[in-house]
Design an enzyme around this catalytic site. Structure first.
Site, PDB file in Angstrom:
ATOM      1  N   GLN A  51       0.794  -1.217   0.000  1.00 36.81           N
ATOM      2  CA  GLN A  51       0.000   0.000   0.000  1.00 36.81           C
ATOM      3  C   GLN A  51       0.830   1.271   0.000  1.00 36.81           C
ATOM      4  O   GLN A  51       0.292   2.351  -0.211  1.00 36.81           O
ATOM      5  CB  GLN A  51      -0.929   0.004   1.244  1.00 36.81           C
ATOM      6  CG  GLN A  51      -1.792  -1.244   1.382  1.00 36.81           C
ATOM      7  CD  GLN A  51      -2.702  -1.453   0.207  1.00 36.81           C
ATOM      8  OE1 GLN A  51      -3.289  -0.513  -0.297  1.00 36.81           O
ATOM      9  NE2 GLN A  51      -2.816  -2.698  -0.259  1.00 36.81           N
ATOM     10  N   ASP A  65      -2.421 -11.687   4.602  1.00 39.61           N
ATOM     11  CA  ASP A  65      -1.004 -11.636   4.207  1.00 39.61           C
ATOM     12  C   ASP A  65      -0.112 -11.931   5.417  1.00 39.61           C
ATOM     13  O   ASP A  65       0.805 -11.181   5.725  1.00 39.61           O
ATOM     14  CB  ASP A  65      -0.659 -10.272   3.616  1.00 39.61           C
ATOM     15  CG  ASP A  65       0.668 -10.303   2.851  1.00 39.61           C
ATOM     16  OD1 ASP A  65       1.143 -11.414   2.545  1.00 39.61           O
ATOM     17  OD2 ASP A  65       1.234  -9.240   2.586  1.00 39.61           O
TER      18      ASP A  65
END
Length: 721
Positions: free
Chosen positions: A433, A518
């Site tokens: 991100q 994740d």
């Protein structure tokens, strides 16, 4: 002369100029060999000492071939063409195709091809990674911008009739792009069905990197046992040195771009290229530089009434006296000048006045525009602040609500100062991100600032400020050769318990269940007392209580990815359990989830671990730092738990709550001691064979410092455990 004849004549002139420019540009250094066989050798390349700019540009002209062949430096890479204009080398390598063959008894031969050059990178824009097969997962490992990189693609088919000639979209053949700056790579293979259903028409899988457009897929390639003997070209990018143009110009003595040439910073990576300016031709790297093109002689660009005048880098076509216009062949032509009278003084004065008035108008409009833009910018910042929950955050902070008594709001200016304008030297790591920067606030506190990839000039997405966590990630603790890190069994078991408790909270105790998606050792942070904190919720998703799974595009990290999720795109809470199982195996063995060393079977840690468990060789792969007899039963118990977490069928995996309770029970040693023969063997459920898979590509990137930070350890929120 008709229009068609004139067009042909101009075309011939253009071709002549092109041929002449190409021959001049291919010039070697004076006194040096200009060709090797059919290959032109222009400077900065050369075939002997003193003829090339540096040893990386040495061309070995092997005269044992007829005609002679050119090879790059001391390698077996054959040079097919050298391009000065765009900095490309067209090469081929006789061992460029990796292969993996099977028969009814299993793999009979395997191949792994390696390619690399210390200076030149593999062109990302002019090459394609290509795989051929009907039960093939092919990938390559490489070095990308001083980091490790892996990528690949999947190709499947059940019958030859499924395959289409010329199509490389995942059925029998697949292709994917390669990253910019790739300097070296080698290939690897795996398959889901061990070629059991395709042996008759596809005994081998092949993989290679090839120049885009140089290979056309054919169904006959699936059954060709000699396909690996073929040779296909690929394109390398070359540059001068490792400096940018701006840096190179500061060293005139070693600056490679000579007279009448320009320096170009290519997209391929570090270094620079030289190119003759417009209107000049030649080799920009030679001391004589680029020479002016006499367009008047080569192009004859003027019409019958125009007179050509060659200028440095250009030309012009003047009209005869008494005429005006453009005398070029493609211009407006020359026409008689009209009779002109002197302008009255009044007209001149009027023109000057209008010009001055126009200048004042332009300055006034510019001032007004800047004022309006500044007001608009202030309003946009306020709207973005309100849209991102700024007012609510201020209210909760001032009223001490929502456990935000220790949270603070920072202006974008404060964070720019703290991170030295987001200097690259302050980068702590990177995630899916955004980037994480280390900063120092005005009161001396060390923080980590996470800047979103979608963050625009006006900060449309808020920046996150975390406490700086000093001991990095669990991945560093396990894999880095640092004797100061404690790696005892008690430390590892405690970390496993803390991580399991945190994930169990997300799944079972949070007001809204959350899937992390994740989980890996590099997303588990360690504070100054080596206590674990689960981080990086960039891909996490909350779900309603009545949901059992999420259907999404496959995301995650290769090596930790749930095989069921990879096939179905349905992520369940058991997918997080699988990823946690890989982390347990890392803690047990001290090995990475994906290893680039050792034999083929050791490159996937999960399969290596599971096969060792099945063959009763578990203690042979356990990390030597924890393989003591006094804790043998605990190690075996945790290994059995990991085996259950890694079951291919998610239905037979335990929940994270069960995992957390089991690990905590082992830590506190409550109840009777568990012995090896008392452990219940987890039922191994064979995955149902898949009739057909859709084409997919996967890619992972490994960065050396990709750890991110979490919030303060005091007043801990459950999501930051």
């Amino acid at each position: 002369m008709g229009f068609g004849g004139m067009f042909k004549k101009l075309t011939v002139f253009a071709v002549m100029v092109t041929i002449m420019a190409t021959s001049v540009a291919a010039q070697p250094k004076p006194g040096c060999q200009s060709h090797c066989g059919n290959i032109g050798i222009p400077y900065p390349f050369g075939t002997r000492n003193g003829c090339y700019i540096s040893s990386d540009f040495f061309i070995n002209c092997n005269t044992s071939f007829n005609p002679p062949k050119a090879f790059l430096s001391d390698t077996e890479i054959e040079v097919l063409n050298i391009s000065l204009d765009d900095g490309h080398l067209r090469v081929q390598y006789d061992k460029s195709i990796g292969y993996d063959c099977y028969d009814s008894s299993g793999p009979t031969s395997q191949g792994s091809s390696f390619f690399g050059h210390r200076k030149f990178s593999i062109s990302y824009s002019r090459n394609k990674f290509t795989a051929i097969g009907c039960d093939t997962i092919a990938y390559f490992w490489g070095f990308y911008m001083l980091s490790n990189y892996s990528s690949g693609c999947l190709t499947v088919c059940n019958n030859v009739s499924d395959v289409i000639n010329g199509s490389c979209s995942g059925i029998g053949c697949c292709q994917t792009a390669i990253p910019r700056g790739l300097q070296a790579y080698f290939f690897d293979f795996s398959s889901s069905r061990n070629h059991s259903s395709v042996l008759t028409f596809n005994p081998c899988s092949y993989v290679f990197i090839v120049e885009d457009g140089a290979y056309t897929f054919s169904t006959s390639d699936l059954s060709n046992l000699d396909f690996n003997k073929r040779e296909y070209p690929l394109i390398l990018d070359w540059t001068i040195g490792d400096q940018t143009c701006e840096e190179a110009k500061m060293d005139p003595k070693n600056y490679a771009c000579k007279q009448n040439s320009a320096c170009i910073d290519p997209e391929s990576g570090p270094g620079y290229l030289c190119k003759c300016n417009h209107g000049f031709q030649g080799n920009p790297y030679l001391s004589i530089g680029c020479q002016d093109i006499n367009e008047c002689e080569t192009l004859k660009p003027c019409n019958e009434s125009g007179t050509c005048h060659n200028t440095l880098g250009s030309y012009n076509c003047s009209c005869p006296e008494g005429f005006e216009g453009d005398g070029r062949k493609n211009g407006t032509g020359c026409s008689p000048q009209p009779h002109r009278e002197n302008f009255p003084i009044l007209v001149v004065a009027l023109g000057i006045g209008l010009s001055i008035g126009l200048l004042f108008l332009i300055f006034g409009v510019g001032w007004l525009y800047r004022t309006l833009q500044k007001r608009k910018y202030i309003k946009i910042k306020q709207k973005l602040f309100e849209r991102n929950g700024g007012l609510l955050f201020q209210k909760k902070t001032s009223s001490n609500e929502g456990r935000l008594d220790k949270a603070e709001l920072f202006s974008s200016k404060e964070l720019e100062i703290a991170t030295d304008q987001y200097n690259e030297n302050r980068i702590l790591g990177c995630g899916g991100q955004g980037m994480v920067y280390k900063g120092m606030l005005s009161d001396g506190r060390i923080v980590a600032v996470k800047k979103s990839k979608d963050c625009k000039r006006r900060t449309e997405v808020p920046l996150l400020v975390y406490e700086f966590i000093p001991n990095g990630t669990l991945s560093h603790l396990i894999h880095d050769q640092n004797e100061e890190y404690p790696r005892s069994w008690d430390i590892r078991l405690r970390i496993a318990a803390e991580v399991a408790s945190a994930i169990s909270y997300l799944h079972s105790s949070a007001s809204i269940p959350i899937y992390h998606r994740d989980i890996k050792s590099s997303n588990i942070l360690l504070d100054e007392k080596f206590r674990a904190k689960v981080s990086d919720f960039g891909t996490s998703r909350s779900i309603s209580i009545d949901q059992t799974h999420l259907t999404t595009q496959v995301l995650g990290t290769f090596g930790y990815l749930d095989p069921e999720y990879f096939q179905s795109s349905q992520f369940t809470e058991k997918s997080d359990v699988y990823s946690f199982g890989v982390v347990i195996v890392e803690l047990l063995t001290g090995k990475k989830a994906i290893s680039t060393f050792g034999s083929q079977e050791k490159r996937g840690l999960v399969s290596y671990f599971m096969s060792s468990m099945e063959e009763n060789h578990l203690l042979d792969i356990v990390d030597v730092e924890i393989g003591k007899d006094s804790q043998k039963d605990e190690v075996i118990a945790v290994s059995q738990l990991a085996k259950r977490c890694l079951n291919l069928d998610g239905r037979y995996r335990p929940t994270m709550k069960e995992v957390a309770m089991e690990i905590e029970r082992l830590r506190t040693r409550q109840g009777d001691c568990i012995h090896t023969h008392q452990l219940k063997q987890a039922e191994v459920i064979a995955r149902k064979s898949i009739e057909s898979w859709d084409f997919t590509s996967f890619s992972t990137e490994h960065y050396p410092n990709c750890s991110i930070t979490s919030t303060s350890e005091s007043d801990v929120h459950p999501l930051m455990l």
